[in-house]
Design a protein around this motif. Structure first.
Motif, PDB file in Angstrom:
ATOM      1  N   THR A  51       1.177  -1.356   0.379  1.00 53.60           N
ATOM      2  CA  THR A  51       0.148  -0.166   0.193  1.00 53.60           C
ATOM      3  C   THR A  51       0.642   1.292  -0.155  1.00 53.60           C
ATOM      4  O   THR A  51       0.285   2.296  -0.717  1.00 53.60           O
ATOM      5  CB  THR A  51      -1.286  -0.038   1.062  1.00 53.60           C
ATOM      6  OG1 THR A  51      -0.225  -0.273   2.101  1.00 53.60           O
ATOM      7  CG2 THR A  51      -2.669  -0.900   0.904  1.00 53.60           C
ATOM      8  N   GLU A  52       2.204   1.202   0.265  1.00 49.79           N
ATOM      9  CA  GLU A  52       2.756   2.305   0.691  1.00 49.79           C
ATOM     10  C   GLU A  52       3.975   2.774  -0.576  1.00 49.79           C
ATOM     11  O   GLU A  52       3.973   3.670  -1.061  1.00 49.79           O
ATOM     12  CB  GLU A  52       4.180   2.291   1.344  1.00 49.79           C
ATOM     13  CG  GLU A  52       3.537   2.546   3.053  1.00 49.79           C
ATOM     14  CD  GLU A  52       2.392   3.803   2.953  1.00 49.79           C
ATOM     15  OE1 GLU A  52       3.522   4.886   2.601  1.00 49.79           O
ATOM     16  OE2 GLU A  52       1.475   3.766   3.663  1.00 49.79           O
ATOM     17  N   ALA A  53       3.964   1.031  -1.824  1.00 46.94           N
ATOM     18  CA  ALA A  53       4.030   1.947  -2.793  1.00 46.94           C
ATOM     19  C   ALA A  53       3.140   1.966  -3.831  1.00 46.94           C
ATOM     20  O   ALA A  53       3.856   3.063  -4.638  1.00 46.94           O
ATOM     21  CB  ALA A  53       4.165   0.272  -3.769  1.00 46.94           C
ATOM     22  N   ALA A  54       2.411   2.002  -3.293  1.00 42.16           N
ATOM     23  CA  ALA A  54       0.426   3.098  -3.459  1.00 42.16           C
ATOM     24  C   ALA A  54       0.715   3.952  -3.671  1.00 42.16           C
ATOM     25  O   ALA A  54       0.563   5.463  -4.102  1.00 42.16           O
ATOM     26  CB  ALA A  54      -0.749   2.304  -3.309  1.00 42.16           C
ATOM     27  N   VAL A  55       1.196   4.883  -2.493  1.00 42.69           N
ATOM     28  CA  VAL A  55       1.206   6.332  -2.106  1.00 42.69           C
ATOM     29  C   VAL A  55       2.679   6.956  -2.092  1.00 42.69           C
ATOM     30  O   VAL A  55       2.132   8.129  -3.411  1.00 42.69           O
ATOM     31  CB  VAL A  55       1.646   6.188  -0.644  1.00 42.69           C
ATOM     32  CG1 VAL A  55       2.167   7.994  -0.452  1.00 42.69           C
ATOM     33  CG2 VAL A  55       0.352   5.568   0.307  1.00 42.69           C
ATOM     34  N   ILE A 207       4.572   7.163   5.128  1.00 41.48           N
ATOM     35  CA  ILE A 207       5.802   6.331   3.704  1.00 41.48           C
ATOM     36  C   ILE A 207       7.261   5.740   4.949  1.00 41.48           C
ATOM     37  O   ILE A 207       7.944   4.601   4.948  1.00 41.48           O
ATOM     38  CB  ILE A 207       6.620   7.450   3.368  1.00 41.48           C
ATOM     39  CG1 ILE A 207       5.093   7.697   2.083  1.00 41.48           C
ATOM     40  CG2 ILE A 207       7.392   6.403   2.014  1.00 41.48           C
ATOM     41  CD1 ILE A 207       5.955   8.184   1.293  1.00 41.48           C
ATOM     42  N   PRO A 208       8.370   6.967   5.526  1.00 44.91           N
ATOM     43  CA  PRO A 208       9.448   6.666   6.323  1.00 44.91           C
ATOM     44  C   PRO A 208       8.922   5.361   7.329  1.00 44.91           C
ATOM     45  O   PRO A 208       9.664   3.894   7.241  1.00 44.91           O
ATOM     46  CB  PRO A 208       9.836   7.408   7.115  1.00 44.91           C
ATOM     47  CG  PRO A 208       9.107   8.284   6.505  1.00 44.91           C
ATOM     48  CD  PRO A 208       7.871   8.016   5.427  1.00 44.91           C
ATOM     49  N   ALA A 209       7.525   5.513   8.254  1.00 39.45           N
ATOM     50  CA  ALA A 209       7.887   4.621   8.772  1.00 39.45           C
ATOM     51  C   ALA A 209       6.911   3.228   8.579  1.00 39.45           C
ATOM     52  O   ALA A 209       7.786   2.407   8.624  1.00 39.45           O
ATOM     53  CB  ALA A 209       6.181   5.425  10.479  1.00 39.45           C
TER      54      ALA A 209
END
Length: 291
Positions: A51-55, A207-209
């Motif tokens: 999901t963060e890749a989507a962000v 994103i970082p977390a």
């Protein structure tokens, strides 16, 4: 974990990660309602990489500007007042609380915090908090009979103090049921930020977390060999595809709509869980995590 379980859990992760309803709670509940083993904190963290890749893709232009400006500001003092360079520093500052608490409370996050009674309480409690924050924002935006609409803050107004408060709000999401986006958006609304600004910084701050947490769990899982890699990777890909569509929809939704549908959903779901646990239909404790 079967391929069917990974498909459903990947869909749930993608659908709920960016909505203020708590993706970790929904993964835990999906497994409980289906009679499956708890997918566990490691599975949750790894699928969140999807999901963060989507962000990263959805906000790629914003992220590219921020990284470029922040990197150049390290050697060029004149660029340190640039909004994008400041945003880079603020994302770093805002990530400190969840980094510290994530390491400190790792055992609790993977154990006691996954109790369904805690999840239900957090769903209801944070639902009420989000509802109050939403009402305050709506009042400022619409004004009143004897009061003009109040201008709310944009991301350009974000400073270190507000960045740290956002970070503390994000850290609360270590407890299933709180919701990363729900906590940070609520914090932003209480501090006077526009809905879209609060949501945008919430996504950037995550994103970082999330990537650090996912890579940390990935390392542990690789060394421990306790993850079903095929289904887990499949769930991560599903979460990415669904998550991207949800981000696009959610950013349009919040520009004109209230968060109240999510508030009522959280409260109703929390009450249902409490009733089912009290009746003995659901066990409050997680079954052995799926491998």
């Amino acid at each position: 974990m079967s391929w069917f379980e990974s498909l459903i859990l990947g869909l749930v992760q993608g659908l709920t990660e960016f909505l203020p309803v708590s993706s970790s709670a929904h993964l835990r509940l999906t497994a409980a309602f289906s009679g499956w083993k708890d997918p566990g904190a490691a599975f949750t963290a790894i699928t969140q990489i999807g999901t963060e890749a989507a962000v990263l893709i959805y906000f790629r232009k914003d992220i590219g500007r921020i990284i470029s400006a922040w990197t150049r500001s390290l050697t060029n003092k004149a660029l340190r007042s640039d909004p994008d360079a400041r945003m880079g520093w603020l994302v770093i500052v805002g990530s400190i609380p969840i980094g510290v608490l994530g390491v400190t409370l790792k055992d609790q996050i993977e154990g006691p915090f996954r109790d369904l009674r805690i999840t239900a309480t957090m769903l209801i409690g944070m639902g009420i908090v989000l509802g109050v924050a939403d009402r305050l924002a709506a009042r400022d935006e619409s004004g009143g009979r004897h009061r003009a609409p109040k201008q709310r803050k944009a991301l350009e107004d974000l400073g270190v103090r507000d960045g740290l408060i956002y970070g503390v709000c994000q850290a609360m999401a270590l407890v299933p049921g709180v919701s990363r986006s729900g906590a940070t958006i609520s914090g932003g609304l209480f501090m006077g930020y526009k809905r879209e600004a609060a949501a945008r910084y919430s996504f950037l701050l995550a994103i970082p977390a999330v990537l650090a947490s996912g890579l940390f769990e990935l390392k542990d899982a690789t060394e421990g060999g306790h993850v079903s890699w095929g289904p887990t990777i499949f769930a991560t890909v599903i979460a990415f595809a669904v998550g991207y569509a949800v981000i696009a929809w959610f950013m349009k939704f919040i520009s004109t709509k209230s968060f109240m549908p999510f508030v009522w959903y959280r409260i109703a779901l929390g009450i249902v869980i409490i009733v089912l646990v009290t009746m003995g239909v659901l066990s409050p404790h997680a079954a052995e995590s799926a491998g």
